[in-house]
Enzyme design. Structure first.
Site, PDB file in Angstrom:
ATOM      1  N   CYS A  56       4.684  -2.191 -40.331  1.00 38.43           N
ATOM      2  CA  CYS A  56       5.744  -3.321 -40.378  1.00 38.43           C
ATOM      3  C   CYS A  56       4.991  -4.685 -40.498  1.00 38.43           C
ATOM      4  CB  CYS A  56       6.836  -3.158 -39.232  1.00 38.43           C
ATOM      5  SG  CYS A  56       7.971  -4.670 -39.095  1.00 38.43           S
ATOM      6  N   GLU A  87       9.174   2.307 -43.290  1.00 39.40           N
ATOM      7  CA  GLU A  87       9.428   0.940 -43.717  1.00 39.40           C
ATOM      8  C   GLU A  87      10.259   1.006 -45.120  1.00 39.40           C
ATOM      9  OE1 GLU A  87       8.872  -2.329 -42.992  1.00 39.40           O
ATOM     10  OE2 GLU A  87       8.710  -1.555 -40.931  1.00 39.40           O
TER      11      GLU A  87
END
Length: 220
Positions: A135, A208
């Site tokens: 992330c 993600e």
């Protein structure tokens, strides 16, 4: 190759999927439906609360005071700085703190953070760092790619603050600190240990992509 270089190399196929995702392109071009971004903002806020907990778990498992200090710094950074980007948009959308307290994470968000928390709980500081790294690094790369493709996106009246925050040198340096710490802590890892971390990183990178999909479709 360093551990983090191997992690990035193992996810090359996913990076382009981020850059060309319609949600990301919408921010870059300034034409993303504000309702989609409102949904994303709430989900990302909830995500960041668990993200900070991953750092807290990692800190609780660390023995080295210097490592503990890095974790503590990032908890403060998330709660005091990164949240500010979101809170600015919360004000724009008129989202109250009470509404945030009542908000529920979407399935994709809950699945992602549950995986990160599980990795941190089952492992040690390195597993916790690896779980959050996809992330942290991807947001920097996405924002910088936006600026490369369309420099004016930094000045977009609505989305410019988001791009500026993640494309900043300060944010990039924070990621350098994280990567250097992972590389230092894994310098003597066996191939099997390193591969386990690469697997964690790639799984989080896939989450993600799922998070962007969730935001685009506004899926609960």
């Amino acid at each position: 190759m360093k551990t983090t270089e191997r992690m990035l190399a193992a996810t090359t196929d996913l990076w382009q999927a981020y850059y060309d995702h319609p949600f990301v392109l919408g921010i870059q071009n300034g034409d993303l439906d504000h309702e989609k971004f409102r949904f994303y903002t709430i989900q990302d806020y909830l995500y960041l609360l668990d993200y900070a907990k991953v750092f807290a778990i990692g800190m609780s498992k660390a023995d080295d005071p210097d490592v503990m200090h890095v974790f503590a710094q990032y908890i403060a950074q998330i709660m005091d700085c990164e949240m500010n980007i979101h809170e600015g948009y919360m004000g724009t959308f008129g989202i109250s703190r009470e509404a945030l307290r009542q908000a529920q994470p979407a399935l994709a968000c809950r699945s992602y953070t549950s995986y990160m928390l599980a990795c941190a709980q089952a492992g040690g500081p390195v597993e916790a760092l690896t779980a959050i790294l996809a992330c942290a690094v991807s947001y920097e790369h996405i924002a910088r790619e936006m600026v490369r493709r369309k420099p004016d996106c930094l000045h977009d009246a609505f989305y410019g603050a988001w791009v500026t925050g993640y494309a900043s040198e300060r944010y990039a340096q924070e990621n350098v600190t994280l990567c250097e710490l992972v590389d230092r802590l894994t310098a003597d890892y066996t191939e099997a240990q390193t591969q386990k971390l690469i697997d964690i990183f790639r799984t989080c990178a896939r989450y993600e992509k799922g998070f962007w999909d969730m935001a685009w479709k506004m899926e609960q």
